[in-house]
Motif scaffolding. Structure first.
Motif, PDB file in Angstrom:
ATOM      1  N   ARG A 195       0.810  -1.203   0.000  1.00  0.00           N
ATOM      2  CA  ARG A 195       0.000   0.000   0.000  1.00  0.00           C
ATOM      3  C   ARG A 195       0.854   1.269   0.000  1.00  0.00           C
ATOM      4  O   ARG A 195       0.547   2.237  -0.685  1.00  0.00           O
ATOM      5  CB  ARG A 195      -0.914   0.005   1.222  1.00  0.00           C
ATOM      6  CG  ARG A 195      -1.816   1.210   1.291  1.00  0.00           C
ATOM      7  CD  ARG A 195      -2.765   1.083   2.427  1.00  0.00           C
ATOM      8  NE  ARG A 195      -3.788   0.127   2.068  1.00  0.00           N
ATOM      9  CZ  ARG A 195      -5.077   0.368   2.180  1.00  0.00           C
ATOM     10  NH1 ARG A 195      -5.499   1.474   2.689  1.00  0.00           N
ATOM     11  NH2 ARG A 195      -5.950  -0.540   1.812  1.00  0.00           N
ATOM     12  N   ALA A 196       1.937   1.283   0.756  1.00  0.00           N
ATOM     13  CA  ALA A 196       2.760   2.483   0.887  1.00  0.00           C
ATOM     14  C   ALA A 196       3.499   2.844  -0.403  1.00  0.00           C
ATOM     15  O   ALA A 196       3.813   4.007  -0.632  1.00  0.00           O
ATOM     16  CB  ALA A 196       3.766   2.292   2.010  1.00  0.00           C
ATOM     17  N   THR A 197       3.763   1.874  -1.264  1.00  0.00           N
ATOM     18  CA  THR A 197       4.533   2.130  -2.488  1.00  0.00           C
ATOM     19  C   THR A 197       3.763   1.750  -3.745  1.00  0.00           C
ATOM     20  O   THR A 197       4.365   1.514  -4.788  1.00  0.00           O
ATOM     21  CB  THR A 197       5.858   1.353  -2.449  1.00  0.00           C
ATOM     22  OG1 THR A 197       5.579  -0.030  -2.250  1.00  0.00           O
ATOM     23  CG2 THR A 197       6.765   1.866  -1.356  1.00  0.00           C
ATOM     24  N   TYR A 198       2.435   1.668  -3.674  1.00  0.00           N
ATOM     25  CA  TYR A 198       1.597   1.244  -4.790  1.00  0.00           C
ATOM     26  C   TYR A 198       1.904   2.069  -6.027  1.00  0.00           C
ATOM     27  O   TYR A 198       2.083   3.266  -5.933  1.00  0.00           O
ATOM     28  CB  TYR A 198       0.118   1.396  -4.427  1.00  0.00           C
ATOM     29  CG  TYR A 198      -0.803   0.844  -5.485  1.00  0.00           C
ATOM     30  CD1 TYR A 198      -1.044  -0.504  -5.547  1.00  0.00           C
ATOM     31  CD2 TYR A 198      -1.383   1.675  -6.414  1.00  0.00           C
ATOM     32  CE1 TYR A 198      -1.871  -1.028  -6.525  1.00  0.00           C
ATOM     33  CE2 TYR A 198      -2.202   1.167  -7.391  1.00  0.00           C
ATOM     34  CZ  TYR A 198      -2.441  -0.180  -7.444  1.00  0.00           C
ATOM     35  OH  TYR A 198      -3.246  -0.696  -8.409  1.00  0.00           O
ATOM     36  N   PRO A 199       2.009   1.499  -7.183  1.00  0.00           N
ATOM     37  CA  PRO A 199       1.741   0.137  -7.603  1.00  0.00           C
ATOM     38  C   PRO A 199       2.956  -0.769  -7.542  1.00  0.00           C
ATOM     39  O   PRO A 199       2.989  -1.805  -8.189  1.00  0.00           O
ATOM     40  CB  PRO A 199       1.279   0.299  -9.037  1.00  0.00           C
ATOM     41  CG  PRO A 199       2.096   1.444  -9.542  1.00  0.00           C
ATOM     42  CD  PRO A 199       2.221   2.368  -8.347  1.00  0.00           C
ATOM     43  N   CYS A 251      11.876  -0.767  -6.196  1.00  0.00           N
ATOM     44  CA  CYS A 251      11.224  -0.901  -7.500  1.00  0.00           C
ATOM     45  C   CYS A 251      10.661   0.440  -7.965  1.00  0.00           C
ATOM     46  O   CYS A 251      10.706   0.763  -9.153  1.00  0.00           O
ATOM     47  CB  CYS A 251      10.127  -1.954  -7.443  1.00  0.00           C
ATOM     48  SG  CYS A 251      10.762  -3.645  -7.409  1.00  0.00           S
ATOM     49  N   LYS A 252      10.169   1.231  -7.042  1.00  0.00           N
ATOM     50  CA  LYS A 252       9.647   2.555  -7.362  1.00  0.00           C
ATOM     51  C   LYS A 252      10.766   3.446  -7.909  1.00  0.00           C
ATOM     52  O   LYS A 252      10.588   4.155  -8.897  1.00  0.00           O
ATOM     53  CB  LYS A 252       9.043   3.161  -6.100  1.00  0.00           C
ATOM     54  CG  LYS A 252       8.169   4.343  -6.316  1.00  0.00           C
ATOM     55  CD  LYS A 252       7.541   4.724  -4.985  1.00  0.00           C
ATOM     56  CE  LYS A 252       6.518   5.794  -5.150  1.00  0.00           C
ATOM     57  NZ  LYS A 252       5.872   6.136  -3.893  1.00  0.00           N
ATOM     58  N   ASP A 253      11.936   3.397  -7.290  1.00  0.00           N
ATOM     59  CA  ASP A 253      13.076   4.202  -7.726  1.00  0.00           C
ATOM     60  C   ASP A 253      13.625   3.728  -9.072  1.00  0.00           C
ATOM     61  O   ASP A 253      14.066   4.541  -9.888  1.00  0.00           O
ATOM     62  CB  ASP A 253      14.183   4.173  -6.672  1.00  0.00           C
ATOM     63  CG  ASP A 253      13.815   4.957  -5.438  1.00  0.00           C
ATOM     64  OD1 ASP A 253      12.872   5.777  -5.494  1.00  0.00           O
ATOM     65  OD2 ASP A 253      14.461   4.745  -4.388  1.00  0.00           O
ATOM     66  N   ILE A 254      13.591   2.424  -9.324  1.00  0.00           N
ATOM     67  CA  ILE A 254      14.029   1.897 -10.618  1.00  0.00           C
ATOM     68  C   ILE A 254      13.150   2.458 -11.732  1.00  0.00           C
ATOM     69  O   ILE A 254      13.640   2.905 -12.768  1.00  0.00           O
ATOM     70  CB  ILE A 254      14.008   0.349 -10.622  1.00  0.00           C
ATOM     71  CG1 ILE A 254      15.108  -0.202  -9.727  1.00  0.00           C
ATOM     72  CG2 ILE A 254      14.136  -0.202 -12.038  1.00  0.00           C
ATOM     73  CD1 ILE A 254      15.010  -1.696  -9.484  1.00  0.00           C
TER      74      ILE A 254
END
Length: 71
Positions: free
Chosen positions: A26-30, A36-39
């Motif tokens: 939930r904190a880094t959705y999706p 993975c968000k930074d990639i």
């Protein structure tokens, strides 16, 4: 009647992270993690995600984008 020990059915299934395929958080959705968000952000900033364009497309005013307007 259902009791407090019954399992709650989720409204929709959890989606997989678009980078690694693990379940999302939930904190880094999706995405599943900050990594993975930074990639994904790095790919956007480095220009890896590009929408291809054709040279013969016209602008909104009807002038082809590859020709200079002579006035």
């Amino acid at each position: 009647m259902s009791g407090p020990t019954d399992k709650v059915t989720p409204l929709r299934p959890r989606r997989a992270c678009p980078e690694c395929g693990r379940p999302t958080e939930r904190a880094t959705y999706p995405f599943c993690s900050t990594r993975c968000k930074d990639i994904d952000l790095n790919r956007w900033l480095s220009g890896a995600y590009v929408i291809p364009a054709r040279d013969d497309e016209q602008d909104e005013d009807g002038i082809p984008s590859n020709q200079d307007s002579e006035s």
